[in-house]
Design a protein around this motif. Structure first.
Motif, short mmCIF file in Angstrom:
data_model
loop_
_atom_site.label_atom_id
_atom_site.label_comp_id
_atom_site.label_asym_id
_atom_site.label_seq_id
_atom_site.Cartn_x
_atom_site.Cartn_y
_atom_site.Cartn_z
N PRO A 31 27.95 47.55 69.56
CA PRO A 31 27.02 46.97 68.60
C PRO A 31 27.05 45.44 68.70
O PRO A 31 28.08 44.86 69.06
CB PRO A 31 27.54 47.46 67.25
N VAL A 32 25.94 44.81 68.38
CA VAL A 32 25.84 43.36 68.42
C VAL A 32 25.63 42.84 67.01
O VAL A 32 24.83 43.38 66.25
CB VAL A 32 24.67 42.91 69.34
N VAL A 33 26.36 41.78 66.69
CA VAL A 33 26.20 41.08 65.42
C VAL A 33 25.85 39.64 65.75
O VAL A 33 26.61 38.95 66.42
CB VAL A 33 27.49 41.13 64.56
N LYS A 67 34.84 46.63 62.74
CA LYS A 67 34.62 47.69 63.73
C LYS A 67 33.52 48.61 63.23
O LYS A 67 33.36 48.81 62.03
CB LYS A 67 35.90 48.48 63.95
N GLN A 68 32.75 49.15 64.17
CA GLN A 68 31.74 50.14 63.85
C GLN A 68 32.06 51.37 64.68
O GLN A 68 32.05 51.31 65.91
CB GLN A 68 30.34 49.61 64.18
N ASP A 69 32.36 52.46 64.00
CA ASP A 69 32.76 53.69 64.68
C ASP A 69 33.91 53.43 65.66
O ASP A 69 33.93 53.95 66.78
CB ASP A 69 31.58 54.32 65.41
N GLY A 70 34.85 52.58 65.24
CA GLY A 70 36.03 52.28 66.06
C GLY A 70 35.79 51.27 67.17
O GLY A 70 36.69 50.99 67.95
#
Length: 176
Positions: A31-33, A67-70
């Motif tokens: 994922p990108v932030v 973290k997103q989904d680890g």
């Protein structure tokens, strides 16, 4: 010897070709932030600038540890200052310190080097400039946000903040 050297080079080339898609896929799967920080550096921030910088940096650190989904996301930070009379009036007293970067040390150095001077805080203009001058992700699943920090009214300047916020919404960018 020539054949052995050529075979080793060929094996190396094959390994590079085979490994490249996996590393690219891994990077794309993350994922990108994207965060654009807009800091009021007008004189009215004299007594507040240190606390504000520290709080903004705390936000960056929270996202860096998230973290997103680890999976740790790819974090890209951009930095702008606005309201500083050292910046051109033609640019609405807004200056892009850096575009999106993953180099948090460079962002920190830029953030903590900003000093107050002046007093025309055009929040709407600063938001509009951040929207138009940065390379925002096109993915609807990426997080795109602007953190604007200052202590003056949002109603100053040539760009209505309501218009800038609506434009951000159209691009999937949230404003904090």
């Amino acid at each position: 010897m020539k054949n052995q050297k050529r075979n080793l080079m060929l094996i190396g080339l094959i390994l590079c070709i085979l490994c490249a898609p996996f590393s690219l896929a891994d990077e794309k799967a993350k994922p990108v932030v994207q965060i654009a920080i807009l800091l009021d550096t007008s004189n009215s921030m004299d007594g507040l600038i240190e606390q504000t910088r520290n709080q903004l940096w705390q936000v960056v650190n929270e996202f860096a540890a998230a973290k997103q989904d680890g999976v740790t996301p790819v974090l890209e930070i951009a930095l702008f200052e606005y309201g500083n009379s050292d910046n051109s009036s033609q640019s609405g007293y807004v200056r892009q310190v850096n575009g999106f970067t993953r180099e948090l040390d460079a962002v920190s150095q830029g953030l903590f080097s900003l000093t107050p001077n002046g007093g025309d805080e055009y929040c709407g203009y600063a938001i509009d400039r951040a929207i138009h001058s940065l390379q925002w992700s096109q993915s609807a699943t990426d997080i795109k946000t602007i953190f604007i920090a200052g202590n003056e009214s949002f109603t100053q300047g040539p760009v209505r903040y309501q218009d800038a916020i609506e434009l951000a919404r159209q691009y999937g960018i949230s404003i904090n």
